[in-house]
Structures are given as C-alpha cells and as structure tokens.
Design a protein around this motif. Structure first.
Motif, PDB file in Angstrom:
ATOM      1  N   HIS A 130      29.294  25.276  92.745  1.00  0.00           N
ATOM      2  CA  HIS A 130      28.555  25.927  91.657  1.00  0.00           C
ATOM      3  C   HIS A 130      27.191  26.434  92.107  1.00  0.00           C
ATOM      4  O   HIS A 130      26.587  27.276  91.435  1.00  0.00           O
ATOM      5  CB  HIS A 130      28.378  24.948  90.488  1.00  0.00           C
ATOM      6  N   LYS A 131      26.718  25.943  93.224  1.00  0.00           N
ATOM      7  CA  LYS A 131      25.353  26.287  93.658  1.00  0.00           C
ATOM      8  C   LYS A 131      25.283  27.745  94.124  1.00  0.00           C
ATOM      9  O   LYS A 131      26.176  28.232  94.816  1.00  0.00           O
ATOM     10  CB  LYS A 131      24.907  25.338  94.772  1.00  0.00           C
ATOM     11  N   LYS A 132      24.219  28.410  93.741  1.00  0.00           N
ATOM     12  CA  LYS A 132      24.030  29.823  94.077  1.00  0.00           C
ATOM     13  C   LYS A 132      23.505  29.968  95.500  1.00  0.00           C
ATOM     14  O   LYS A 132      22.736  29.127  95.981  1.00  0.00           O
ATOM     15  CB  LYS A 132      23.065  30.476  93.081  1.00  0.00           C
ATOM     16  N   ALA A 133      23.895  31.049  96.154  1.00  0.00           N
ATOM     17  CA  ALA A 133      23.437  31.318  97.516  1.00  0.00           C
ATOM     18  C   ALA A 133      21.983  31.792  97.502  1.00  0.00           C
ATOM     19  O   ALA A 133      21.525  32.419  96.542  1.00  0.00           O
ATOM     20  CB  ALA A 133      24.321  32.380  98.164  1.00  0.00           C
ATOM     21  N   LYS A 134      21.275  31.492  98.563  1.00  0.00           N
ATOM     22  CA  LYS A 134      19.883  31.919  98.688  1.00  0.00           C
ATOM     23  C   LYS A 134      19.824  33.444  98.796  1.00  0.00           C
ATOM     24  O   LYS A 134      20.564  34.050  99.588  1.00  0.00           O
ATOM     25  CB  LYS A 134      19.261  31.279  99.938  1.00  0.00           C
ATOM     26  N   ASP A 192      13.609  31.773  83.507  1.00  0.00           N
ATOM     27  CA  ASP A 192      14.919  32.323  83.856  1.00  0.00           C
ATOM     28  C   ASP A 192      15.145  33.718  83.269  1.00  0.00           C
ATOM     29  O   ASP A 192      16.026  34.454  83.727  1.00  0.00           O
ATOM     30  CB  ASP A 192      16.007  31.366  83.367  1.00  0.00           C
ATOM     31  N   ASN A 227      20.529  31.185  85.509  1.00  0.00           N
ATOM     32  CA  ASN A 227      21.055  32.320  86.276  1.00  0.00           C
ATOM     33  C   ASN A 227      20.287  32.541  87.574  1.00  0.00           C
ATOM     34  O   ASN A 227      20.797  33.182  88.492  1.00  0.00           O
ATOM     35  CB  ASN A 227      21.001  33.590  85.430  1.00  0.00           C
ATOM     36  N   THR A 228      19.060  32.046  87.638  1.00  0.00           N
ATOM     37  CA  THR A 228      18.199  32.280  88.800  1.00  0.00           C
ATOM     38  C   THR A 228      18.407  31.199  89.850  1.00  0.00           C
ATOM     39  O   THR A 228      18.623  30.026  89.522  1.00  0.00           O
ATOM     40  CB  THR A 228      16.714  32.284  88.371  1.00  0.00           C
ATOM     41  N   TYR A 229      18.333  31.590  91.105  1.00  0.00           N
ATOM     42  CA  TYR A 229      18.378  30.645  92.227  1.00  0.00           C
ATOM     43  C   TYR A 229      17.204  29.677  92.087  1.00  0.00           C
ATOM     44  O   TYR A 229      16.052  30.095  91.933  1.00  0.00           O
ATOM     45  CB  TYR A 229      18.276  31.418  93.539  1.00  0.00           C
ATOM     46  N   ASP A 248      20.032  24.426  93.299  1.00  0.00           N
ATOM     47  CA  ASP A 248      20.754  25.151  94.340  1.00  0.00           C
ATOM     48  C   ASP A 248      20.325  24.723  95.736  1.00  0.00           C
ATOM     49  O   ASP A 248      21.104  24.789  96.679  1.00  0.00           O
ATOM     50  CB  ASP A 248      20.533  26.654  94.163  1.00  0.00           C
TER      51      ASP A 248
END
Length: 301
Positions: A130-134, A192, A227-229, A248
């Motif tokens: 679920h973690k967002k990419a940098k 966010d 929604n934001t990293y 993240d």
C-alpha cells in the motif's frame, strides 16, 4: 565569616556520595519499576529512568552487565533490578547503577501499544504493497509538527543546508498529550489537499508516554488514507510508533526525514561539473574527428 567554613560544591557532593554509598545497602533487594526514557548508547551502556506512580529515578546499566541480559529491554517494560546507589558528581544527581535486571511483566501502555499494533497489522494498515513510491523530484513539501518544536528547526536547518530552494509549508499541530491525535489528523488532512510532493510528520525524542499520541488508531487510519507521499521522523532511532509503520517511509529522526526528501546541493553541483567536463571532452572528440574528415576531403577532392 571567621567561624564559618567555606567548602566547594564538589566537596559537598563527594560527602553526600560517600554517606549514601556507605550507608545505603541494596544488596539482596530487587527494585520494581517501569522503564522510561530508554537510551541504548552506541557504547553498549543503557541509560533510563525507573518509575512507578509516585516516583522516578535515573539509572545506568553498563555494557558489561547489559551483555548478560537474555531479553530485549524495551520502553515501557516493567522490570526488577538490583544494584547500588550512586551520585553522579558532575551533575550532583542520584542514580541507580544496575547490575542485574529481569522482566516483571509489561507496562500497561506497552501492552496497549502491542495490542493496537497487532490489530492494525492484521487489518493490513502496515502492508508494504500500500505504500506509495518516493516521487522522482521533490520541490514542495508540507511539515506537520509543533510550531515551536525543536524538530521543526532541525528540519528547516537541514533543508537550508542541503536544498535551500525547497518550498516548505508548516501545518502546526500539537505533538504531545491527549489532544494531539485530533490536532495531527486535522493538520494532515489539510496538508493533503494542497498538492505537495511530500509530507513530513516529525517530532523530537521523548519518553514512551510523550510519543504515545503517535500510536493513535485514528491517526494511523488517516495516514493510510492520504493521497500524498508521507515520511515520518518521530523520536530517536530507538523509538518506533505506529505512525512510523503506516507511513510510506520511516526516518529515524526529524533530521533524517529532511535529508530523505532533499537533494544535496553540493553533490548536485559536483555532478553538474562532472557532466560539463564529460560534455566538453565528447564535443572536443567529435570536432577533432570531423576536422580530420574535412581535411581529408580537402586533400582528396
């Protein structure tokens, strides 16, 4: 002052230390308490406070004794310790020098932390998938922390040193106490909506109790829904909160969080100079090659 004695503060402390160490016999006594403000020094020594509902005392356990432990000492753990009383002369502070330690159960807060952790883990809130990419390039960040917090100054000074062209927006929040989770949630939700490249949620070190607001279940669920990293930098390296696990990326300190989202301007400049020199060399080779071809054509029309 003819009949009055004048002595130095160090001699008074030494006298107190001498009286205490000679008259305060703790042999055969186990002292019960809960560990707080635990610091595991790189030397191997442990520094912490031992407390109960009515009192608290500084303790040190040197590495030679730490190495004999058969369990991992954690913040909030209830323990039984034995050792001796001492006065740390440089500060004039009373402390226990611990030689033995054994578990006496876990503190209520630590048990609650473990329960929440397991519940959220089973529900999937810490899943890596679920973690967002940098983001490839970060030039606009939001920082959620106390407006007067030392953590904010650590972040700002790190950014100023590494990448001063970064745009930074502060979203002030409480970072300790029972009202902190609600304040953190409000600030995160607001941040966010502003299309930042990344958000930092940071706070400096503190006791297990001080940081417990970052273990709030609704805070974890809010971070999960952003929604934001988002990057956490809460406490020190030995501190782990549920906020760290859901973000993240987890950085061990506020300074490390600021480093994670910034480029180093000096490294970038060094790379630019290297690239410029490489371009110059390549162009020189191309020009020389084509000059030779042109000379050949001139000589053989």
């Amino acid at each position: 002052m003819r009949n009055e004695m004048v002595v130095s503060i160090s001699s008074v402390i030494a006298r107190i230390k001498n009286v205490l160490t000679q008259t305060m016999d703790l042999d055969g006594i186990w002292i019960q308490g809960e560990i707080s403000n635990l610091t595991k020094h790189r030397s191997g020594h442990y520094y912490f406070s031992l407390k109960d509902k009515s009192g608290e005392m500084s303790c040190v356990m040197f590495s030679s004794y730490v190495s004999r432990l058969n369990f991992n000492v954690e913040e909030g753990m209830r323990v039984l310790v034995s050792g001796s009383i001492n006065v740390y002369e440089q500060r004039g502070s009373l402390q226990l020098v611990i030689r033995q330690m054994k578990q006496d159960g876990l503190g209520d807060l630590y048990l609650e932390f473990e329960k929440r952790k397991q519940d959220l883990l089973r529900a999937g809130y810490f899943d890596e998938s679920h973690k967002k990419a940098k983001p490839d390039y970060i030039e606009n960040i939001g920082v959620v922390t106390g407006a007067q917090a030392a953590a904010l100054q650590d972040v700002l000074s790190t950014i100023q040193r590494r990448w001063p062209m970064m745009k930074v927006t502060l979203y002030p929040s409480l970072v300790q106490g029972s009202f902190a989770p609600k304040s953190l949630i409000q600030s995160l939700k607001e941040a966010d909506t502003h299309n930042h490249d990344a958000l930092l949620i940071v706070r400096g070190g503190g006791s297990f109790e001080d940081l417990f607001c970052f273990n709030d279940i609704q805070l974890v669920k809010t971070i999960y829904s952003l929604n934001t990293y988002i990057v956490s930098g809460v406490g020190h390296e030995v501190d782990t909160t549920l906020c760290d696990l859901v973000c993240d990326h987890r950085s061990v300190t506020p300074t490390a969080a600021a480093q994670w989202v910034t480029l180093d301007q000096y490294e970038v400049m060094t790379q630019i100079l290297k690239d410029r020199e490489l371009l110059r060399q390549n162009m020189s080779m191309i020009l020389n090659h084509n000059k030779l071809k042109l000379d050949s054509y001139k000589n053989h029309p």
